[in-house]
Design a protein around this motif. Structure first.
Motif, PDB file in Angstrom:
ATOM      1  N   GLU A 191       0.811  -1.214   0.000  1.00  0.00           N
ATOM      2  CA  GLU A 191       0.000   0.000   0.000  1.00  0.00           C
ATOM      3  C   GLU A 191       0.845   1.265   0.000  1.00  0.00           C
ATOM      4  OE1 GLU A 191      -0.220  -2.486   2.069  1.00  0.00           O
ATOM      5  OE2 GLU A 191      -2.281  -3.251   2.176  1.00  0.00           O
ATOM      6  N   SER A 192       2.124   1.162   0.414  1.00  0.00           N
ATOM      7  CA  SER A 192       2.963   2.350   0.518  1.00  0.00           C
ATOM      8  C   SER A 192       3.259   2.959  -0.838  1.00  0.00           C
ATOM      9  CB  SER A 192       4.269   2.007   1.234  1.00  0.00           C
ATOM     10  OG  SER A 192       5.035   1.086   0.473  1.00  0.00           O
ATOM     11  N   ARG A 193       3.001   2.214  -1.913  1.00  0.00           N
ATOM     12  CA  ARG A 193       3.211   2.763  -3.242  1.00  0.00           C
ATOM     13  C   ARG A 193       2.008   3.567  -3.725  1.00  0.00           C
ATOM     14  NH1 ARG A 193       5.795  -2.339  -3.429  1.00  0.00           N
ATOM     15  NH2 ARG A 193       3.915  -3.396  -4.135  1.00  0.00           N
ATOM     16  N   ASP A 194       0.917   3.544  -2.959  1.00  0.00           N
ATOM     17  CA  ASP A 194      -0.270   4.336  -3.268  1.00  0.00           C
ATOM     18  C   ASP A 194      -0.057   5.766  -2.778  1.00  0.00           C
ATOM     19  OD1 ASP A 194      -2.947   5.508  -3.088  1.00  0.00           O
ATOM     20  OD2 ASP A 194      -3.680   3.466  -3.421  1.00  0.00           O
ATOM     21  N   ARG A 195      -0.404   6.759  -3.586  1.00  0.00           N
ATOM     22  CA  ARG A 195      -0.198   8.154  -3.212  1.00  0.00           C
ATOM     23  C   ARG A 195      -0.979   8.549  -1.967  1.00  0.00           C
ATOM     24  NH1 ARG A 195      -1.406  11.700  -8.382  1.00  0.00           N
ATOM     25  NH2 ARG A 195      -3.183  10.278  -8.418  1.00  0.00           N
ATOM     26  N   ARG A 196      -2.034   7.803  -1.652  1.00  0.00           N
ATOM     27  CA  ARG A 196      -2.833   8.121  -0.468  1.00  0.00           C
ATOM     28  C   ARG A 196      -2.184   7.635   0.821  1.00  0.00           C
ATOM     29  NH1 ARG A 196      -8.115   5.117  -2.503  1.00  0.00           N
ATOM     30  NH2 ARG A 196      -6.430   3.665  -3.007  1.00  0.00           N
ATOM     31  N   PHE A 197      -1.152   6.831   0.702  1.00  0.00           N
ATOM     32  CA  PHE A 197      -0.514   6.227   1.876  1.00  0.00           C
ATOM     33  C   PHE A 197       0.309   7.267   2.621  1.00  0.00           C
ATOM     34  CE2 PHE A 197       2.688   3.730   4.139  1.00  0.00           C
ATOM     35  CZ  PHE A 197       1.931   2.678   4.652  1.00  0.00           C
TER      36      PHE A 197
END
Length: 269
Positions: free
Chosen positions: A6-12
């Motif tokens: 999930e850390s690759r999601d901009r919302r993370f």
């Protein structure tokens, strides 16, 4: 600290994730932790840990009594934990059932949840008048080589299983192929017997025998695991099969009936 998919999601929010990692670093047996110890446990640079612990202390999630510069969980964290336990109804309801099971089987009964790529013990019930394993709330177990871990893998929905295996890859030699086999073997036992026992020759440690069963609460998006464990001399495979496994199965069925829930494990399509 391994990178979450999930850390690759901009919302993370990476800073928030690191702050929570600091809080998860504490164990019940700790007499406080210094910044260097927190850095070692989390993999976060010490300079970053220093900023995080200062912020968490300012907000009341950590306390700092100036004893050798060691931090301890603070009152805000205690309040948050109490709110969480009160809002997840099965935790309190399972208490009397699991304590009775611990007493009847003379085993340490545990409630475990997924914590990233490992399992976290969140509740323990010790048999009255019997010495038991030293495991306590806050202790973490690997997915590979534990009845609890294999049971959780078996109970996960496919998408969560895939993401978890990616995150846990390499931990104690865990591979995608090995995780799939553990998942299949544990699922077969859960369907045919109602509980899972990982073969002792696959255990990550030789001083624990355990039998496990998953529970899927309506309060949570993923399953948790209930486990009974003891030293191998006190809990043989034969005893797990004949007594402890069936009693654990009935205990979780009782919890499901009390909560008006269907079985946590059903035959997959």
């Amino acid at each position: 600290m391994s990178e979450l998919p999930e850390s690759r999601d901009r919302r993370f929010a990476t800073t928030l994730a690191r702050g929570l990692s600091v809080l998860r670093a504490f164990r019940a047996s700790d007499d406080g932790l210094g910044n260097a110890e927190i850095s070692e446990r989390t993999g976060i640079p010490k300079s970053t840990v220093s900023r995080l612990t200062f912020t968490l202390q300012s907000l009341g999630y950590l306390t700092h009594a100036r004893r050798q510069d060691r931090y301890r969980p603070g009152p805000a964290l205690l309040a948050l934990g109490n709110v969480a336990q009160a809002s997840i109804s099965f935790v309190d309801l399972s208490g009397p059932i699991m304590q009775r099971l611990a007493d009847e089987t003379a085993t340490l009964s545990l409630l475990l949840v997924r914590d990233g790529s490992r399992l976290l013990i969140v509740k323990t019930w010790r048999p009255r008048g019997v010495s038991s394993l030293w495991l306590e709330a806050g202790h973490r177990l690997p997915l590979k080589g534990t009845s609890s871990g294999h049971t959780l893998l078996a109970a996960m929905p496919e998408d969560l299983f895939a993401a978890t295996v990616v995150n846990a890859a390499g931990d104690r030699g865990l591979t995608a192929e090995g995780a799939s086999k553990a998942r299949q073997d544990a699922y077969a036992q859960l369907i045919t017997k109602g509980y899972n026992i990982t073969p002792p020759d696959e255990y990550f440690t030789a001083n624990i025998h355990a039998v496990s069963k998953p529970f899927q609460s309506r309060d949570l998006a993923e399953p948790v695991v209930f486990t009974c464990g003891a030293m191998p001399k006190d809990l043989t495979v034969e005893r797990m099969e004949a007594q402890v496994g069936p009693k654990l199965n009935e205990a979780i069925k009782e919890l499901e009936r009390i909560m008006g829930q269907p079985p946590s494990i059903t035959v997959r399509d």
